[in-house]
Scaffold this active site. Structure first.
Site, PDB file in Angstrom:
ATOM      1  CD  GLN A 130      -0.377  -3.078   0.693  1.00 56.59           C
ATOM      2  OE1 GLN A 130      -0.333  -3.629   1.892  1.00 56.59           O
ATOM      3  NE2 GLN A 130      -1.099  -2.109   0.037  1.00 56.59           N
ATOM      4  N   GLY A 131       3.349  -5.712  -2.306  1.00 56.20           N
ATOM      5  CA  GLY A 131       4.719  -5.258  -2.116  1.00 56.20           C
ATOM      6  C   GLY A 131       4.432  -3.571  -2.625  1.00 56.20           C
ATOM      7  CB  SER A 133       6.401  -0.185   2.861  1.00 56.00           C
ATOM      8  OG  SER A 133       5.302   0.287   3.284  1.00 56.00           O
ATOM      9  CB  SER A 165       0.715  -8.139   5.926  1.00 58.68           C
ATOM     10  OG  SER A 165       0.914  -7.047   6.675  1.00 58.68           O
ATOM     11  CD  GLU A 247      -3.231  -1.044   3.495  1.00 60.77           C
ATOM     12  OE1 GLU A 247      -2.444  -0.262   2.664  1.00 60.77           O
ATOM     13  OE2 GLU A 247      -2.395  -1.545   4.260  1.00 60.77           O
ATOM     14  CB  SER A 378       1.793   7.386   9.744  1.00 62.97           C
ATOM     15  OG  SER A 378       1.968   8.593   8.905  1.00 62.97           O
ATOM     16  CD  GLU A 380       1.975  11.207  12.601  1.00 64.26           C
ATOM     17  OE1 GLU A 380       1.873  10.024  11.993  1.00 64.26           O
ATOM     18  OE2 GLU A 380       1.813  11.233  13.970  1.00 64.26           O
TER      19      GLU A 380
END
Lengths: 400, 365
Positions: A130-131, A133, A165, A247, A378, A380
């Site tokens: 998965q490209g 971030s 990953s 995800e 995250s 948050e």
């Protein structure tokens, strides 16, 4: 559960049971070699089992048969799952292709894209990464800068991805790229390219827990065919959001144990801390916190079951996955912290024979577990999503 | 929300619309201000009984509908939303459960039809101190006389019959004791949540084997588990309502030129509350469903539900006051009602600490 009963289902169960008995290699019983590293160097037994399940489409049981899936109802899929578990057999078809990319492509891909990319996922032949971030685009994912230039029948891609990953073992990448620099969300496209090309370089990132499946990916004039643009040009953000829902729902599935084959935490506590004359964990402060964690975990599992029952017939993950990720990951982290506390100094070994495998695992698990509330959006960001999408509160982050 | 049968959906919808029309929080406020002796509005209770809500778990042969505990939980959730005070929990669930589970034919005939009609109020008299300790019973039966003191008996002033735990021949037993029996005296308690409760003393009250329910300590636990699940459902409704009212306030109260709900510090606390409410709902519905299925893990599921729901209602009721700021501190606002009800409901039939300990003991640690 009305859809559990039927005699057809019982007949199907018999069929699956017979098939598993005939095809599952006994040597793999009780093992789960789906860790990326092991999957990369499969034994002949593992290969045989992958091919057998792949040919049935049962690794992706509810996906359409025409693309290599099992074409099963969710009730039938549960039967397959149950029979695998009964035989202590793992599902050899997995990874990001199954968890995130496949379901998204089935929804947004063209017929030709589905015909090309889905069947190899169902057969477990192609590993996807998965490209998403980038160094400058973490929680604010839409700030990504990796640029794709339109060269007629293909794109030329330049930039850097991070936290990818399994990139070092992946065959293909589904990637978010910037195709318009004048807009933020509306300038992003969703493209697919092979990792086996000159312009793609991967570098693993050691983490606080030691080696990890995470990589940096450097893209230098990497190429993606135009036919591998998914959805409209500059329309990638919608697809990305959908994929992230898949995800999140995948990341929250973590169960009650600390890891595969681990002892229940209360058992660990009884062994390391001891019990009082009534059989209770001797440290009452620890006991209270532990009970809280165990009970919250159970309520979490009850909620997962409830969401499943309520969603019968509507299998796609909805907004509730955002609640589930925060609830599940915080409980698991808390449990990791407690395992360390329970083991005392024995729970702080880094390596060597002075520590049991369980003790060493606890340390690494605790450290790696810190990633759970960071990756996949995250805590948050999840809270932002809940307050905006579910509770209807005003959005200050413009995160869409 | 659990997947409901058609009857359950209808029951819930009926409860929802009755509560909105006939029993909003203003009705509770009016009852409190009037200083109603019983701690509930008798006319409203009669209406609830007429709709069959007092007989939801009672077998059809005794005039009930036998719809089960999840169904009654749906009604309690709706009445809980607006803090509707009534004997629905104490009598139609608590008292009725004891008699259904442990009553002889004669005892059932004597009480269940009347309970289903709302004409008689039955209630559990099991606690003897400031905490729920149902296994510590000082009340005794000796020579056909029952003596002891019971505390915090829900709807104790309205009750026609008490289900009293007492030690007889070294074992805990449950007795049905009529409220007008000689030797029974009750004292009204004025509690912060304004609901009906009493301390009841039993002074050499004559009881016979015909007054005893069958089942002893196991029956007591089974009955209490039903009451605990029931009050958890009521707490769920109240907590959801408290949250929704608070969320609405976050969207309308303006400070610093913007609605306060645009501040992330409040948004994330709201998201936390929403999450806890979802988890609690799962636990409560699972407990009620387990009771209906007579599942072996009812005790632990009930303790999970009561503990989880207690924590969540505690959190939400505190946040309701805090997020409303000054207005939430005034008696004119409803926030205080939810805060007070939360603590009373938490303490009833075992607080969070009680149920956490119980859950772990059941699981062997």
């Amino acid at each position: 559960m009305a859809d559990f009963g039927g005699t057809d289902l019982e007949a199907f169960r018999g069929e699956v049971r017979t098939w598993v008995e005939a095809n599952f290699p006994a040597a793999l019983k009780g093992k789960n070699p789906m860790q990326v590293e092991e999957r990369n160097t499969p034994t002949p037994d593992m290969e045989a089992w992958r091919k057998a399940v792949g040919s049935k489409g049962w690794g992706t049981p509810t996906w359409p048969k025409e693309y290599g899936g099992g074409g099963l109802s969710s009730a039938e899929a549960r039967v397959v799952q149950g029979e695998f578990a009964r035989a202590r057999a793992y599902n050899p078809i997995g990874g990001m292709g199954v968890m995130m990319f496949g379901p998204t492509l089935l929804e947004y891909g063209t017929e030709a894209q589905k015909q090309e990319h889905i069947p190899p996922i169902c057969r477990g032949e192609i590993a996807w990464c998965q490209g998403f971030s980038e160094p400058g685009a973490g929680s604010d994912l839409a700030g990504l800068q990796t640029k794709a230039e339109d060269k007629g029948d293909h794109f030329v891609i330049n930039g850097q991805k991070i936290w990818t990953s399994g990139a070092q073992w992946a065959d293909w990448c589904f990637c978010l790229v910037r195709t318009d620099t004048s807009k933020k969300h509306e300038g992003i496209s969703f493209v697919l390219f092979t990792m086996h090309q000159k312009g793609v370089e991967t570098r693993p990132i050691p983490l606080i827990a030691g080696s990890s499946p995470f990589c940096e990916v450097f893209l230098t004039d990497a190429l993606a065919d135009k036919k591998n643009l998914v959805g409209p040009l500059n329309g990638g953000w919608t697809i990305a959001k959908r994929l992230l829902q898949h995800e999140r729902s995948g990341l929250t599935g973590a169960g009650g144990g600390l890891g595969s084959g681990g002892k229940p935490i209360e058992q660990l506590a009884k062994e390391y801390v001891g019990v009082d004359e009534e059989g209770r964990i001797a440290d009452s402060d620890l006991r209270t916190r532990l009970i809280n964690n165990v009970m919250n975990m159970r309520a979490f599992q009850q909620t997962a079951v409830r969401a499943m029952v309520e969603a019968r017939g509507n299998a796609s993950p909805g907004n509730t996955t955002s609640i589930m990720k925060n609830a599940g990951t915080s409980l698991i982290q808390e449990r990791h912290e407690m395992a360390l506390e329970i083991m005392g100094h024995q729970g702080l070994g880094w390596e060597g024979d002075d520590f049991s495998a369980e003790e060493l695992g606890a340390v690494r698990g605790w450290l790696f577990g810190k990633a759970f509330t960071i990756f996949g959006g995250s805590s948050e960001v999840q809270s932002n999503i809940v307050s905006k999408r579910i509770l209807g509160l005003p959005d200050l982050t413009q995160s869409k | 929300m659990a997947v409901l049968t058609e009857e359950q959906s209808m029951l819930r919808d009926a409860a929802k619309s009755w509560v909105q029309e006939k029993s909003p929080v203003t009705a509770f406020r009016k009852m409190r201000d009037s200083g109603a002796e019983l701690g509930y509005d008798v006319a409203a209770w009669n209406e609830m009984a007429e709709m069959g809500w007092a007989g939801v778990i009672i077998p059809e042969e005794y005039g009930g509908s036998d719809f089960g505990y999840l169904s009654l939980g749906l009604v309690l959730e709706e009445t809980g939303r607006t803090l509707t005070a009534s004997p629905l929990l104490a009598s139609a669930l608590g008292g009725a459960s004891a008699i259904i589970l442990g009553g002889s034919d004669a005892q059932k005939s004597a009480w269940l039809s009347k309970i289903a009609e709302g004409a008689a109020i039955a209630t559990l008299a099991v606690d003897e101190g400031p905490h729920h300790r149902p296994d510590k019973v000082a009340t005794t039966v000796s020579g056909g006389k029952l003596s002891g003191k019971k505390t915090f008996v829900l709807e104790g002033m309205a009750a026609n019959v008490f289900v009293v735990s007492a030690v007889s021949g070294g074992a805990v037993e449950l007795y049905l004791v009529a409220a007008d029996a000689p030797g029974v005296t009750r004292t009204k308690l004025n509690l912060a949540d304004s609901r009906g409760a009493a301390n009841v003393s039993f002074d050499n009250v004559a009881v016979s084997d015909a007054d005893k329910l069958t089942g002893g300590a196991a029956l007591l636990e089974k009955t209490l588990d039903r009451a605990r699940a029931g009050i958890s459902a009521e707490m769920l409704g109240a907590a959801v309502q408290a949250f929704e009212v608070t969320l609405d306030y976050l969207k309308t109260r303006v400070q610093f030129g913007q609605v306060i709900g645009s501040f992330q510090a409040l948004q994330h606390r709201a998201a936390k509350m929403f999450t806890e409410l979802e988890l609690s709902r799962s636990a409560v519905e699972a407990a009620l469903t387990a009771i209906d299925n007579d599942a072996p893990d009812v005790p632990e599921l009930v303790s999970l539900a009561k503990a989880k729901m207690g924590d969540t209602f505690h959190l939400v009721s505190n946040e309701m006051v805090q997020m409303h700021g000054g207005i939430g501190m005034t008696d004119a606002h409803d926030a205080g009602f939810y805060l007070k009800r939360a603590r009373a409901a938490e303490a009833a039939f075992g607080n969070q600490a009680f149920h956490r300990d119980r859950y772990a003991r059941i699981q062997g640690y």
